[in-house]
Design a protein around this motif. Structure first.
Motif: not given
Length: 526
Positions: A236, A241, A245
């Protein structure tokens, strides 16, 4: 004059690309000549105002004048093959004006992706063949860049490649130290190289772990706390992230068959290193209810390899997992959440539980720290002559001009006690190094004899190809007289803390840290 340009992920047509590439070139040209970085920003100088600024504040030679005219022609779409003329513009200016322009092109692999419905690679052949306008290209998807763009076709042989290797644990530790100071995170000094090791020398992962420690307010004082932080970040945090992506964008580009997510996830959870296409086909049939042809799975895997999410061994026609333990762990977590649809909180808790039960990989952190410094001395000392007194040698010591490898904690055969703390291989020359960070106790004859046995085992293993074998012993507190006499008789190099610091100083490296929390006597081997 330097010019930087990054090929975008967003879809572009040939006119948008040509205008953007040319405008970027003119902005960097003007900013460098006028020593005014604000010109790089469209917020400071508009596209239309750029030409007027250049004409008003710079002497405009013929090549630059031609570039300004070319920009005007582009805006009026009065150019044939605009992408060709745009990428060769810097060379035309440098050749015409007898100046030097250096082009730095980032994310060059994007020229091979669907968002560019035109090709510039062939036109680059002419652009790069100029001694006054060299091009440096970089990219994150190395498989496309090295194999498909630079390794084949019109650009083959026109670029020399230099892969960026992972940071050594020494420099990874330095990065972790600097990042911890910047982000105000606490990390024990002996844990710095452990962070670098767990992150595979990847600077993004190292920084992300430090940021997560700062955000959680959790000091990194042991491998257990490091595992906790990694578990949070993988599911998380900053690593999640960024990798989520990248993976999502790549899958969107290549998801022709609608099975790409499943194929990637099943590849990540494959037992062993080599991928079994038959097993992936069977798993897909069980989970998706349809039998996908092997050739379709192969095609998806090849496309995933182009994004460096796995490795395609092209000559053998087989696939293996990517050599990136953090990315592999992320893909397993990502697959459970994004592919299987499991609850994120439950997956994170499972990961934390799993990481809390991982056994310590490094049993003596202070000893490991010394080994990292020794390894860096070998790397940094390549092709250099170092003072013999720092090795207790009558002659100065010249290190090999190039080490093929420097490994930490490698094993020699299956015998007990045959672990080598630091091993360096340089063709016919081999270095075998032992490290003992003992507090309150000197290294004795027994330990020296153990190092010599390892040296003899290396001689037997390598055979006639071995010409030079260096045995080097580091002991934090020094050696007994008996041990020193034995090393002197057998040509074993040795160093104590002061000697090692002297070597580090000679090579411009940071000295060994003072670990103030040492209260217990350590008598176990490193």
């Amino acid at each position: 004059m330097p010019v930087y340009y990054s090929f975008k992920d967003e879809p572009l047509d040939r006119w948008e690309f040509a205008i953007g590439y040319t405008e970027n070139f003119l902005r960097w040209y003007a900013a460098f000549r006028l020593r005014d970085p604000s010109i790089l920003s469209p917020d400071s100088v508009s596209r239309d105002g750029l030409s007027e600024l250049i004409k008003a504040r710079l002497e405009v030679p013929e090549g630059l004048a031609g570039a300004l005219n070319f920009m005007r022609f582009l805006q009026g779409k009065d150019v044939t093959t605009p992408e060709d003329k745009a990428v060769t513009l810097p060379r035309r200016v440098s050749d015409w004006d007898e100046s030097t322009i250096v082009m730095f092109l980032d994310e060059f692999q994007n020229t091979r992706l669907p968002q560019y419905n035109f090709s510039i690679v062939g036109f680059m052949q002419e652009a790069v063949e100029s001694p006054t306008c060299p091009h440096f290209v970089t990219g994150s998807a190395m498989s496309i860049l090295a194999r498909e763009i630079l390794g084949r076709g019109s650009l083959f042989g026109r670029f020399r490649s230099h892969p960026i290797e992972p940071m050594t644990n020494y420099w990874g530790a330095r990065l972790a130290f600097n990042a911890s100071r910047y982000h105000k995170a606490h990390i024990d000094e002996k844990m710095l190289p452990v962070v670098a090791d767990r992150c595979g020398g990847n600077p993004f992962y190292i920084t992300a772990v430090i940021q997560q420690a700062a955000e959680q307010g959790k000091p990194i004082v042991s491998e257990e706390t490091l595992n906790e932080i990694l578990a949070v970040d993988l599911s998380s945090g900053f690593i999640w992230a960024e990798l989520n992506d990248q993976v999502t964008k790549w899958i969107e580009r290549i998801n022709e068959y609608g099975i790409t997510k499943w194929v990637l996830y099943l590849s990540a959870i494959e037992e062993g290193d080599r991928l079994d296409l038959d097993r992936i086909q069977k798993e897909l049939a069980e989970r998706e209810g349809k039998v996908v042809p092997i050739e379709t799975i192969r095609d998806v895997l090849i496309k995933l390899s182009r994004g460096d999410l796995l490795q395609y061994m092209e000559l053998g026609g087989w696939f293996r997992k990517i050599d990136d333990p953090i990315l592999l762990e992320f893909l397993k977590v990502w697959g459970r959440i994004e592919v299987e649809g499991q609850d994120r909180a439950g997956v994170q808790n499972d990961l934390r539980t799993q990481y809390q039960t991982i056994k310590r990989r490094i049993y003596d952190h202070k000893g490991y720290l010394a080994e990292v410094y020794i390894a860096q001395i070998l790397w940094s000392g390549q092709n250099k002559t170092l003072p013999g007194k720092l090795f207790h040698s009558k002659e100065d010591i010249t290190l090999p001009w190039h080490f093929s490898y420097v490994k930490l904690r490698s094993r020699l055969g299956g015998g007990k006690g045959m672990e080598i703390d630091v091993e360096g291989g340089a063709g016919k020359e081999r270095w075998i190094c032992e490290s003992k960070w003992w507090i309150g106790r000197k290294v004795g004859r027994v330990e020296v004899e153990s190092l010599m046995r390892k040296g003899n085992a290396v001689k037997e293993e390598v055979g006639e190809g071995l010409r030079i074998l260096r045995l080097w012993f580091f002991a934090h507190e020094g050696f007994t007289e008996d041990a020193e006499a034995l090393m002197l008789k057998n040509g074993v190099l040795w160093s104590v803390r002061e000697d090692l610091n002297g070597l580090l100083e000679c090579l411009g490296l940071r000295e060994l840290p003072e670990l103030v929390d040492e209260k217990e006597f350590e008598v176990s081997g490193c």
